[in-house]
Design a protein around this motif. Structure first.
Motif, PDB file in Angstrom:
ATOM      1  N   GLY A 152       0.800  -1.221   0.000  1.00 52.35           N
ATOM      2  CA  GLY A 152       0.000   0.000   0.000  1.00 52.35           C
ATOM      3  C   GLY A 152       0.831   1.268   0.000  1.00 52.35           C
ATOM      4  O   GLY A 152       0.377   2.318   0.439  1.00 52.35           O
ATOM      5  N   LYS A 153       2.051   1.189  -0.498  1.00 55.97           N
ATOM      6  CA  LYS A 153       2.952   2.340  -0.530  1.00 55.97           C
ATOM      7  C   LYS A 153       2.955   2.978  -1.915  1.00 55.97           C
ATOM      8  O   LYS A 153       2.985   2.279  -2.925  1.00 55.97           O
ATOM      9  CB  LYS A 153       4.391   1.914  -0.199  1.00 55.97           C
ATOM     10  N   THR A 154       2.941   4.311  -1.936  1.00 54.55           N
ATOM     11  CA  THR A 154       3.116   5.018  -3.199  1.00 54.55           C
ATOM     12  C   THR A 154       4.613   5.085  -3.493  1.00 54.55           C
ATOM     13  O   THR A 154       5.447   4.798  -2.616  1.00 54.55           O
ATOM     14  CB  THR A 154       2.571   6.450  -3.114  1.00 54.55           C
ATOM     15  N   ARG A 155       4.935   5.503  -4.705  1.00 56.88           N
ATOM     16  CA  ARG A 155       6.355   5.669  -5.031  1.00 56.88           C
ATOM     17  C   ARG A 155       6.986   6.742  -4.148  1.00 56.88           C
ATOM     18  O   ARG A 155       8.139   6.612  -3.741  1.00 56.88           O
ATOM     19  CB  ARG A 155       6.529   6.002  -6.507  1.00 56.88           C
ATOM     20  N   ALA A 156       6.226   7.788  -3.851  1.00 55.13           N
ATOM     21  CA  ALA A 156       6.752   8.858  -2.987  1.00 55.13           C
ATOM     22  C   ALA A 156       7.051   8.328  -1.588  1.00 55.13           C
ATOM     23  O   ALA A 156       8.097   8.646  -1.004  1.00 55.13           O
ATOM     24  CB  ALA A 156       5.755  10.015  -2.922  1.00 55.13           C
ATOM     25  N   GLN A 157       6.140   7.514  -1.050  1.00 57.74           N
ATOM     26  CA  GLN A 157       6.372   6.935   0.281  1.00 57.74           C
ATOM     27  C   GLN A 157       7.569   5.994   0.254  1.00 57.74           C
ATOM     28  O   GLN A 157       8.386   5.992   1.180  1.00 57.74           O
ATOM     29  CB  GLN A 157       5.127   6.192   0.754  1.00 57.74           C
ATOM     30  N   ALA A 158       7.669   5.191  -0.796  1.00 61.32           N
ATOM     31  CA  ALA A 158       8.800   4.267  -0.917  1.00 61.32           C
ATOM     32  C   ALA A 158      10.108   5.033  -1.018  1.00 61.32           C
ATOM     33  O   ALA A 158      11.114   4.635  -0.423  1.00 61.32           O
ATOM     34  CB  ALA A 158       8.616   3.355  -2.128  1.00 61.32           C
ATOM     35  N   ALA A 159      10.099   6.136  -1.752  1.00 58.31           N
ATOM     36  CA  ALA A 159      11.311   6.957  -1.884  1.00 58.31           C
ATOM     37  C   ALA A 159      11.755   7.475  -0.515  1.00 58.31           C
ATOM     38  O   ALA A 159      12.945   7.448  -0.194  1.00 58.31           O
ATOM     39  CB  ALA A 159      11.059   8.107  -2.850  1.00 58.31           C
ATOM     40  N   ARG A 160      10.791   7.929   0.284  1.00 62.53           N
ATOM     41  CA  ARG A 160      11.136   8.397   1.636  1.00 62.53           C
ATOM     42  C   ARG A 160      11.653   7.243   2.492  1.00 62.53           C
ATOM     43  O   ARG A 160      12.639   7.391   3.215  1.00 62.53           O
ATOM     44  CB  ARG A 160       9.928   9.058   2.292  1.00 62.53           C
ATOM     45  N   ASP A 161      10.992   6.088   2.420  1.00 59.43           N
ATOM     46  CA  ASP A 161      11.419   4.921   3.200  1.00 59.43           C
ATOM     47  C   ASP A 161      12.842   4.489   2.846  1.00 59.43           C
ATOM     48  O   ASP A 161      13.625   4.121   3.712  1.00 59.43           O
ATOM     49  CB  ASP A 161      10.483   3.733   2.968  1.00 59.43           C
ATOM     50  N   MET A 162      13.146   4.502   1.539  1.00 56.13           N
ATOM     51  CA  MET A 162      14.440   4.022   1.057  1.00 56.13           C
ATOM     52  C   MET A 162      15.508   5.117   1.035  1.00 56.13           C
ATOM     53  O   MET A 162      16.666   4.852   0.727  1.00 56.13           O
ATOM     54  CB  MET A 162      14.298   3.451  -0.364  1.00 56.13           C
ATOM     55  N   LYS A 163      15.071   6.375   1.312  1.00 57.45           N
ATOM     56  CA  LYS A 163      15.975   7.538   1.298  1.00 57.45           C
ATOM     57  C   LYS A 163      16.632   7.733  -0.075  1.00 57.45           C
ATOM     58  O   LYS A 163      17.848   7.943  -0.186  1.00 57.45           O
ATOM     59  CB  LYS A 163      17.019   7.437   2.401  1.00 57.45           C
ATOM     60  N   VAL A 164      15.786   7.639  -1.111  1.00 60.08           N
ATOM     61  CA  VAL A 164      16.217   7.886  -2.488  1.00 60.08           C
ATOM     62  C   VAL A 164      15.174   8.787  -3.143  1.00 60.08           C
ATOM     63  O   VAL A 164      14.138   9.091  -2.554  1.00 60.08           O
ATOM     64  CB  VAL A 164      16.367   6.575  -3.302  1.00 60.08           C
ATOM     65  N   GLN A 215      12.204   9.844  -5.965  1.00 54.44           N
ATOM     66  CA  GLN A 215      11.088   9.141  -6.598  1.00 54.44           C
ATOM     67  C   GLN A 215      11.490   8.606  -7.965  1.00 54.44           C
ATOM     68  O   GLN A 215      11.023   7.550  -8.385  1.00 54.44           O
ATOM     69  CB  GLN A 215       9.885  10.078  -6.744  1.00 54.44           C
ATOM     70  N   THR A 216      12.381   9.327  -8.636  1.00 57.42           N
ATOM     71  CA  THR A 216      12.871   8.879  -9.937  1.00 57.42           C
ATOM     72  C   THR A 216      13.619   7.554  -9.802  1.00 57.42           C
ATOM     73  O   THR A 216      13.485   6.678 -10.661  1.00 57.42           O
ATOM     74  CB  THR A 216      13.784   9.947 -10.569  1.00 57.42           C
ATOM     75  N   SER A 217      14.368   7.392  -8.733  1.00 58.25           N
ATOM     76  CA  SER A 217      15.089   6.128  -8.511  1.00 58.25           C
ATOM     77  C   SER A 217      14.118   4.972  -8.308  1.00 58.25           C
ATOM     78  O   SER A 217      14.330   3.877  -8.833  1.00 58.25           O
ATOM     79  CB  SER A 217      16.021   6.236  -7.312  1.00 58.25           C
ATOM     80  N   ILE A 218      13.042   5.212  -7.568  1.00 58.80           N
ATOM     81  CA  ILE A 218      12.028   4.175  -7.363  1.00 58.80           C
ATOM     82  C   ILE A 218      11.387   3.828  -8.702  1.00 58.80           C
ATOM     83  O   ILE A 218      11.242   2.651  -9.045  1.00 58.80           O
ATOM     84  CB  ILE A 218      10.951   4.630  -6.347  1.00 58.80           C
ATOM     85  N   PHE A 219      11.029   4.851  -9.482  1.00 59.39           N
ATOM     86  CA  PHE A 219      10.439   4.627 -10.796  1.00 59.39           C
ATOM     87  C   PHE A 219      11.372   3.786 -11.665  1.00 59.39           C
ATOM     88  O   PHE A 219      10.949   2.796 -12.271  1.00 59.39           O
ATOM     89  CB  PHE A 219      10.128   5.970 -11.477  1.00 59.39           C
ATOM     90  N   ASN A 220      12.642   4.173 -11.727  1.00 62.77           N
ATOM     91  CA  ASN A 220      13.604   3.443 -12.559  1.00 62.77           C
ATOM     92  C   ASN A 220      13.845   2.025 -12.054  1.00 62.77           C
ATOM     93  O   ASN A 220      14.031   1.100 -12.848  1.00 62.77           O
ATOM     94  CB  ASN A 220      14.917   4.210 -12.660  1.00 62.77           C
ATOM     95  N   ALA A 221      13.843   1.836 -10.742  1.00 60.87           N
ATOM     96  CA  ALA A 221      14.035   0.494 -10.180  1.00 60.87           C
ATOM     97  C   ALA A 221      12.905  -0.440 -10.595  1.00 60.87           C
ATOM     98  O   ALA A 221      13.119  -1.627 -10.821  1.00 60.87           O
ATOM     99  CB  ALA A 221      14.127   0.565  -8.661  1.00 60.87           C
ATOM    100  N   GLU A 222      11.691   0.118 -10.709  1.00 55.11           N
ATOM    101  CA  GLU A 222      10.529  -0.702 -11.049  1.00 55.11           C
ATOM    102  C   GLU A 222      10.307  -0.835 -12.557  1.00 55.11           C
ATOM    103  O   GLU A 222       9.884  -1.888 -13.028  1.00 55.11           O
ATOM    104  CB  GLU A 222       9.267  -0.092 -10.435  1.00 55.11           C
TER     105      GLU A 222
END
Length: 78
Positions: free
Chosen positions: A24-36, A38-45
């Motif tokens: 239930g995490k958005t990319r923005a929330q995941a970016a904060r959790d991972m300390k990266v 949002q673009t990094s989360i997008f590219n990782a996925e």
């Protein structure tokens, strides 16, 4: 005995996205959790050919009941 599932690098991207969504995490929330970013989360996925293996593994471990052991990327229950 626990069953291990072998994965290719591209499979990690699919699983990282799937587990993030299930958590239930958005990319923005995941970016904060991972300390990266949002673009990094997008590219990782979305870009499995990009070398973001460590981030994908961190996402899978954070948002699922699995841990990654390598270098063959085995998925096993924690």
């Amino acid at each position: 005995m626990t069953k291990k599932v072998s994965m290719e690098e591209g499979d990690l991207a699919v699983h990282a996205k799937m587990f993030r969504r299930q958590a239930g995490k958005t990319r923005a929330q995941a970016a904060r959790d991972m300390k990266v970013s949002q673009t990094s989360i997008f590219n990782a996925e979305e870009s499995p050919d990009w070398p973001l293996i460590k981030l994908r593994c961190r996402m899978i471990e954070a948002y699922s009941q699995f841990k990654i052991t390598g270098p063959k990327y085995f998925l096993e229950k924690k």
